[in-house]
Enzyme design. Structure first.
Site, PDB file in Angstrom:
ATOM      1  N   CYS A 108      11.332  80.461 -55.677  1.00 29.49           N
ATOM      2  CA  CYS A 108      11.083  81.891 -55.503  1.00 29.49           C
ATOM      3  C   CYS A 108      10.100  82.376 -56.553  1.00 29.49           C
ATOM      4  O   CYS A 108       9.782  81.665 -57.495  1.00 29.49           O
ATOM      5  CB  CYS A 108      12.394  82.658 -55.655  1.00 29.49           C
ATOM      6  SG  CYS A 108      13.713  82.007 -54.624  1.00 29.49           S
TER       7      CYS A 108
ATOM      8  N   ARG B 156       5.009  80.926 -53.535  1.00 27.26           N
ATOM      9  CA  ARG B 156       6.216  80.257 -54.024  1.00 27.26           C
ATOM     10  C   ARG B 156       7.373  80.366 -53.031  1.00 27.26           C
ATOM     11  O   ARG B 156       8.364  79.649 -53.164  1.00 27.26           O
ATOM     12  CB  ARG B 156       6.642  80.838 -55.364  1.00 27.26           C
ATOM     13  CG  ARG B 156       5.610  80.685 -56.462  1.00 27.26           C
ATOM     14  CD  ARG B 156       6.020  81.443 -57.704  1.00 27.26           C
ATOM     15  NE  ARG B 156       7.221  80.890 -58.299  1.00 27.26           N
ATOM     16  CZ  ARG B 156       7.217  79.991 -59.301  1.00 27.26           C
ATOM     17  NH1 ARG B 156       6.072  79.553 -59.759  1.00 27.26           N
ATOM     18  NH2 ARG B 156       8.334  79.524 -59.788  1.00 27.26           N
TER      19      ARG B 156
ATOM     20  N   TRP C  66      12.460  81.990 -51.420  1.00 22.95           N
ATOM     21  CA  TRP C  66      12.459  80.789 -50.581  1.00 22.95           C
ATOM     22  C   TRP C  66      13.926  80.430 -50.420  1.00 22.95           C
ATOM     23  O   TRP C  66      14.582  80.012 -51.370  1.00 22.95           O
ATOM     24  CB  TRP C  66      11.702  79.641 -51.258  1.00 22.95           C
ATOM     25  CG  TRP C  66      11.528  78.456 -50.372  1.00 22.95           C
ATOM     26  CD1 TRP C  66      10.861  78.410 -49.184  1.00 22.95           C
ATOM     27  CD2 TRP C  66      12.032  77.129 -50.581  1.00 22.95           C
ATOM     28  NE1 TRP C  66      10.917  77.154 -48.655  1.00 22.95           N
ATOM     29  CE2 TRP C  66      11.628  76.347 -49.473  1.00 22.95           C
ATOM     30  CE3 TRP C  66      12.788  76.521 -51.583  1.00 22.95           C
ATOM     31  CZ2 TRP C  66      11.957  74.987 -49.357  1.00 22.95           C
ATOM     32  CZ3 TRP C  66      13.102  75.171 -51.467  1.00 22.95           C
ATOM     33  CH2 TRP C  66      12.692  74.433 -50.363  1.00 22.95           C
TER      34      TRP C  66
ATOM     35  N   ASN D 270      15.663  82.613 -59.463  1.00 21.47           N
ATOM     36  CA  ASN D 270      14.992  81.447 -58.862  1.00 21.47           C
ATOM     37  C   ASN D 270      15.762  80.213 -59.325  1.00 21.47           C
ATOM     38  O   ASN D 270      15.881  79.984 -60.525  1.00 21.47           O
ATOM     39  CB  ASN D 270      13.547  81.392 -59.366  1.00 21.47           C
ATOM     40  CG  ASN D 270      12.853  80.102 -58.945  1.00 21.47           C
ATOM     41  OD1 ASN D 270      13.216  79.500 -57.943  1.00 21.47           O
ATOM     42  ND2 ASN D 270      11.893  79.670 -59.750  1.00 21.47           N
ATOM     43  N   GLY D 271      16.322  79.444 -58.386  1.00 20.01           N
ATOM     44  CA  GLY D 271      17.111  78.260 -58.766  1.00 20.01           C
ATOM     45  C   GLY D 271      18.379  78.203 -57.937  1.00 20.01           C
ATOM     46  O   GLY D 271      18.482  78.864 -56.890  1.00 20.01           O
TER      47      GLY D 271
ATOM     48  N   GLU E  92      -1.436  60.588 -46.909  1.00 18.55           N
ATOM     49  CA  GLU E  92      -1.767  61.949 -47.353  1.00 18.55           C
ATOM     50  C   GLU E  92      -2.400  62.757 -46.222  1.00 18.55           C
ATOM     51  O   GLU E  92      -2.069  63.929 -46.007  1.00 18.55           O
ATOM     52  CB  GLU E  92      -2.703  61.890 -48.570  1.00 18.55           C
ATOM     53  CG  GLU E  92      -3.186  63.222 -49.104  1.00 18.55           C
ATOM     54  CD  GLU E  92      -2.083  64.194 -49.493  1.00 18.55           C
ATOM     55  OE1 GLU E  92      -2.411  65.387 -49.670  1.00 18.55           O
ATOM     56  OE2 GLU E  92      -0.909  63.784 -49.559  1.00 18.55           O
TER      57      GLU E  92
ATOM     58  N   LYS F 199      -0.878  66.243 -44.689  1.00 23.24           N
ATOM     59  CA  LYS F 199      -1.644  67.493 -44.600  1.00 23.24           C
ATOM     60  C   LYS F 199      -1.577  68.058 -43.181  1.00 23.24           C
ATOM     61  O   LYS F 199      -1.329  69.239 -42.971  1.00 23.24           O
ATOM     62  CB  LYS F 199      -3.110  67.268 -45.023  1.00 23.24           C
ATOM     63  CG  LYS F 199      -3.271  66.997 -46.510  1.00 23.24           C
ATOM     64  CD  LYS F 199      -3.179  68.205 -47.384  1.00 23.24           C
ATOM     65  CE  LYS F 199      -1.899  68.446 -48.099  1.00 23.24           C
ATOM     66  NZ  LYS F 199      -1.382  67.545 -49.077  1.00 23.24           N
TER      67      LYS F 199
ATOM     68  N   GLU G 203       2.056  69.373 -42.478  1.00 22.18           N
ATOM     69  CA  GLU G 203       2.577  70.558 -43.177  1.00 22.18           C
ATOM     70  C   GLU G 203       1.843  71.847 -42.830  1.00 22.18           C
ATOM     71  O   GLU G 203       2.425  72.923 -42.949  1.00 22.18           O
ATOM     72  CB  GLU G 203       2.631  70.323 -44.684  1.00 22.18           C
ATOM     73  CG  GLU G 203       1.357  70.102 -45.393  1.00 22.18           C
ATOM     74  CD  GLU G 203       1.611  69.861 -46.889  1.00 22.18           C
ATOM     75  OE1 GLU G 203       0.852  69.080 -47.476  1.00 22.18           O
ATOM     76  OE2 GLU G 203       2.546  70.452 -47.443  1.00 22.18           O
TER      77      GLU G 203
ATOM     78  N   HIS H  31       3.319  46.030 -35.433  1.00 28.18           N
ATOM     79  CA  HIS H  31       4.767  45.789 -35.508  1.00 28.18           C
ATOM     80  C   HIS H  31       5.567  46.987 -34.985  1.00 28.18           C
ATOM     81  O   HIS H  31       6.745  47.138 -35.306  1.00 28.18           O
ATOM     82  CB  HIS H  31       5.167  45.455 -36.953  1.00 28.18           C
ATOM     83  CG  HIS H  31       4.370  44.322 -37.505  1.00 28.18           C
ATOM     84  ND1 HIS H  31       4.580  43.007 -37.140  1.00 28.18           N
ATOM     85  CD2 HIS H  31       3.306  44.309 -38.354  1.00 28.18           C
ATOM     86  CE1 HIS H  31       3.701  42.234 -37.758  1.00 28.18           C
ATOM     87  NE2 HIS H  31       2.919  42.990 -38.495  1.00 28.18           N
TER      88      HIS H  31
ATOM     89  N   LYS I  91       5.451  76.158 -52.620  1.00 25.56           N
ATOM     90  CA  LYS I  91       4.439  75.425 -53.378  1.00 25.56           C
ATOM     91  C   LYS I  91       5.043  74.321 -54.224  1.00 25.56           C
ATOM     92  O   LYS I  91       4.469  73.233 -54.367  1.00 25.56           O
ATOM     93  CB  LYS I  91       3.636  76.386 -54.249  1.00 25.56           C
ATOM     94  CG  LYS I  91       2.555  75.725 -55.069  1.00 25.56           C
ATOM     95  CD  LYS I  91       1.528  75.044 -54.186  1.00 25.56           C
ATOM     96  CE  LYS I  91       0.536  74.186 -54.912  1.00 25.56           C
ATOM     97  NZ  LYS I  91      -0.250  73.323 -54.059  1.00 25.56           N
TER      98      LYS I  91
HETATM   99  C1  AGP Z   1       1.908  68.897 -50.705  1.00 27.25           C
HETATM  100  O1  AGP Z   1       0.893  69.471 -50.013  1.00 27.25           O
HETATM  101  C2  AGP Z   1       3.145  69.655 -50.753  1.00 27.25           C
HETATM  102  N1  AGP Z   1       2.969  70.932 -51.267  1.00 27.25           N
HETATM  103  C3  AGP Z   1       4.293  68.923 -51.442  1.00 27.25           C
HETATM  104  O2  AGP Z   1       4.481  67.700 -50.794  1.00 27.25           O
HETATM  105  C4  AGP Z   1       4.094  68.657 -52.937  1.00 27.25           C
HETATM  106  O3  AGP Z   1       3.141  67.681 -53.129  1.00 27.25           O
HETATM  107  C5  AGP Z   1       5.419  68.196 -53.536  1.00 27.25           C
HETATM  108  O4  AGP Z   1       6.365  69.214 -53.351  1.00 27.25           O
HETATM  109  C6  AGP Z   1       5.285  67.848 -55.015  1.00 27.25           C
HETATM  110  O5  AGP Z   1       4.897  68.956 -55.736  1.00 27.25           O
HETATM  111  P1  AGP Z   1       4.416  68.776 -57.237  1.00 27.25           P
HETATM  112  O6  AGP Z   1       3.177  67.953 -57.249  1.00 27.25           O
HETATM  113  O7  AGP Z   1       4.177  70.176 -57.711  1.00 27.25           O
HETATM  114  O8  AGP Z   1       5.539  68.114 -57.976  1.00 27.25           O
END
Ligand code: AGP
Length: 608
Positions: free
Chosen positions: A2, A27, A74, A100-101, A481, A485, A488, A504, A603
């Site tokens: 959050c 966030r 969040w 937040n937590g 990767e 992308k 997500e 396989h 994020k």
């Molecule tokens: C990647 O695009 C995502 N936002 C997510 O997978 C991110 O890489 C992951 O949560 C790790 O975050 P960090 O690098 O801040 O630890």
């Protein structure tokens, strides 16, 4: 995670904290809320969804008060509804709190408080804290908060105000970031410095167990035993412009296009041309200690985990040191074999990802040396590790990580070069590597200059429902990767695979509908991946290939190609990922997706 903002001063707080909160919406964006305190009492306004929904509801009629809190959520405990939105209050409506937590013992505390006739209005773990403070309040908000925190288990970055002390704001940290912003006749708290840049660049980062008590005229930091702590005031070295979109349609596109500069910042002052090596001032490991390291464990989550996989190829290939890559969420609960000759490297853009932080703590507890490769200065992981390498990539606001990834690979390449020159690499090989690193930012710029070619192809795949990404060697993680992308931000199901694995199983998925993205620079595995492309074409798959300039074989086979300049095999991932970032971006835009704030994501994930 959050986003939290708080203010105490002489200006009207509501419009100020709401404006600042917008810089933290990446966030979490499930609901938003504000609280203000004035001589007459406490006002709380909340709404489900984006901050814009709350703003529309307020319609410029802000509750009065020069002490204020704001929160963007969040959701972890309780659905993303207005009822579960923060701030949460006590029974009497005199205390408001944002958090937040995760409060891990919320269930037990709620039961006790219910027995004491407290009335709960939400399903959240957070609300428990407001009632606990109410229960313990005896004339001092700071004392009541500190007392309440003693019986809380879990993680928190939180801020509290009370109508009984209109000029006081109390904040606390355990595992989730919170910092104090120092103004002239006013003070702020926030989860992230980006929220405060409009008002101040002087901040104090709270450490775990610390509590801050703020008034208009001053602040004090207390430790677990309520002893006052003197803390360094840091100056944020980036400005408002860096946290604004700067004319780009999305932060993600801005951050993709910033990569030549972010890479230059990662490399700046760290390359030694003559010696053919690199230096990292913050790793806190002497060359002798580095030579004693007989095993490296790289641990991370998400995109950072993909960078770790590339780090493994680099370190084993060039520095000849044994490496393993671990999902942080698995590593922390496994019984890992690490000791004083093991170096555990935690990679994290935000430096706040709970699983990576816990993996580092687990490794330290077992005697391993720890290193952090982190972007956010002053973050929890940066605090936790023995030494580190900051990316200096600048703030990354788009939820989908892009520039942090290429800077993570560059930082791993720098560290590898240092280690390799101590072990196996000659000065000439080292110089060649240094020159290749120096060329990267311009080569990245050259690839990004052809973004429109990627856009034209991406539009043709906007209706895809699945996609397969293939790569070999250090470009297998690039395939992973690329798939991440696309998943997500466009919500298209996609999988990354080592190209040879395709036979396989995944080859069964291939038909004329299935886009198959093949990452195939001209490196040592080229001949093999040509056959993989032929296998895909034989089943009617539509091939989009990333190839090296001057490529002929795959260019003839593939339906679409994106070309990248020539560089050392080990460094191709920094270039080959770029068309994949753009490909996912343009498909998501064509599908009308909210690229910067994809559904269900945040994020960085500060909860387990
Ligand atoms: C990647 O695009 C995502 N936002 C997510 O997978 C991110 O890489 C992951 O949560 C790790 O975050 P960090 O690098 O801040 O630890």
């Amino acid at each position: 995670m959050c986003g939290i903002v708080g203010y105490v001063g002489s200006r009207q707080g509501a419009p100020l904290v709401l404006e600042a909160l917008k810089r933290l919406e990446y966030r979490g964006y499930d609901s938003a809320g504000i609280a203000t305190v004035n001589g007459k009492g406490l006002s709380v306004e909340r709404a489900p969804g984006r901050i814009a929904v709350l703003e529309a509801r307020l319609d410029g009629r802000y509750p009065p008060g020069t002490t204020a809190l704001a929160h963007t959520r969040w959701a972890t405990h309780g659905a993303p509804t207005e009822q579960n939105a923060h701030p949460h209050t006590d029974c009497a409506g005199t205390i408001a709190l944002v958090h937040n937590g995760i409060i891990e013992n919320a269930g037990a505390l709620r039961k006790k408080l219910l027995e004491r006739r407290h009335v709960f209005r939400s399903e959240t773990d957070t609300e428990v804290v407001a009632h606990l403070i109410e229960e313990l309040y005896d004339g001092s908000l700071a004392d009541a908060v500190i007392a309440a925190l003693r019986s809380i288990e879990g993680t928190y970055g939180l801020a509290v105000v009370s109508s009984r002390e209109p000029g006081t704001l109390v904040a606390a940290r355990m595992g989730s970031p919170i910092l104090v912003g120092i103004g002239d006749g006013e003070h702020f708290v926030a989860s992230d410095a980006a929220a405060l840049l409009e008002h101040t660049r002087s901040v104090v980062y709270l450490d775990d167990g610390e509590v801050a008590v703020l008034t208009r005229d001053g602040y004090q930091i207390l430790d677990r035993d309520t002893a006052q702590v003197e803390k360094a005031v840091r100056t944020i070295d980036w400005d408002l412009k860096t946290v604004e979109r700067g004319g780009f349609a999305h932060f993600m596109l801005k951050e993709i296009m910033e990569q030549p500069e972010s890479l230059r910042n990662t490399l700046r002052g760290r390359l030694l041309d003559d010696a053919g090596t690199s230096r990292q001032g913050g790793i806190n490991l002497s060359d002798d200690e580095l030579l004693d390291i007989d095993r490296i464990v790289l641990t991370a989550c998400g995109t950072s985990w993909h960078a770790a996989l590339i780090g493994e190829y680099l370190l084993e290939e060039l520095a000849r040191v044994a490496c393993e890559v671990e999902y942080a969420s698995e590593f922390r609960y496994r019984n890992p074999i690490v000791d004083e000759d093991t170096l555990v490297i935690g990679i994290s853009q935000s430096g706040e990802t709970a699983d990576t932080l816990a993996a580092i703590r687990e490794a330290r507890q077992r005697g391993a040396r720890t290193l952090g490769i982190v972007n956010v200065v002053g973050s929890s992981i940066a605090h936790e590790v023995d030494g580190g390498i900051y990316l200096h990539a600048g703030p990354e606001i788009g939820v989908a990580s892009t520039k942090a990834f290429t800077s993570q690979v560059a930082a791993l390449a720098l560290f590898t070069l240092h280690l390799a020159r101590l072990r196996t690499l000659s000065v000439l090989q080292g110089r060649e590597f240094v020159q290749a690193l120096r060329h990267l930012p311009d080569q990245v710029a050259a690839v990004l200059d052809r973004a429109d070619e990627v856009e034209a192809v991406a539009r043709q795949f906007a209706d895809a429902t699945n996609a397969l990404y293939l790569g070999r060697g250090s470009n297998f993680p690039v395939a992973l990767e690329g798939a991440l992308k696309l998943k997500e931000i466009s919500y298209i199901h996609a999988e990354g695979y080592p190209a040879a694995e395709m036979k396989h199983g995944p080859i069964a998925l291939i038909d004329h509908q299935m886009p198959v993205v093949v990452v195939a620079p001209r490196d040592g595995t080229y001949a093999k991946i040509v056959s993989n492309v032929q296998e895909v074409k034989a089943r009617g798959g539509r091939v989009i290939a990333v190839v090296t300039e001057g490529d002929e074989e795959i260019t003839t086979l593939a339906d679409h190609v994106f070309t990248i300049p020539v560089t050392l095999d080990a460094l191709t991932p920094v270039l080959s990922v770029l068309p994949l970032q753009l490909f996912a971006y343009y498909i998501a835009v064509a599908r009308g997706c909210d690229v910067d704030k994809p559904r269900n994501l945040a994020k960085s994930v500060t909860v387990e």
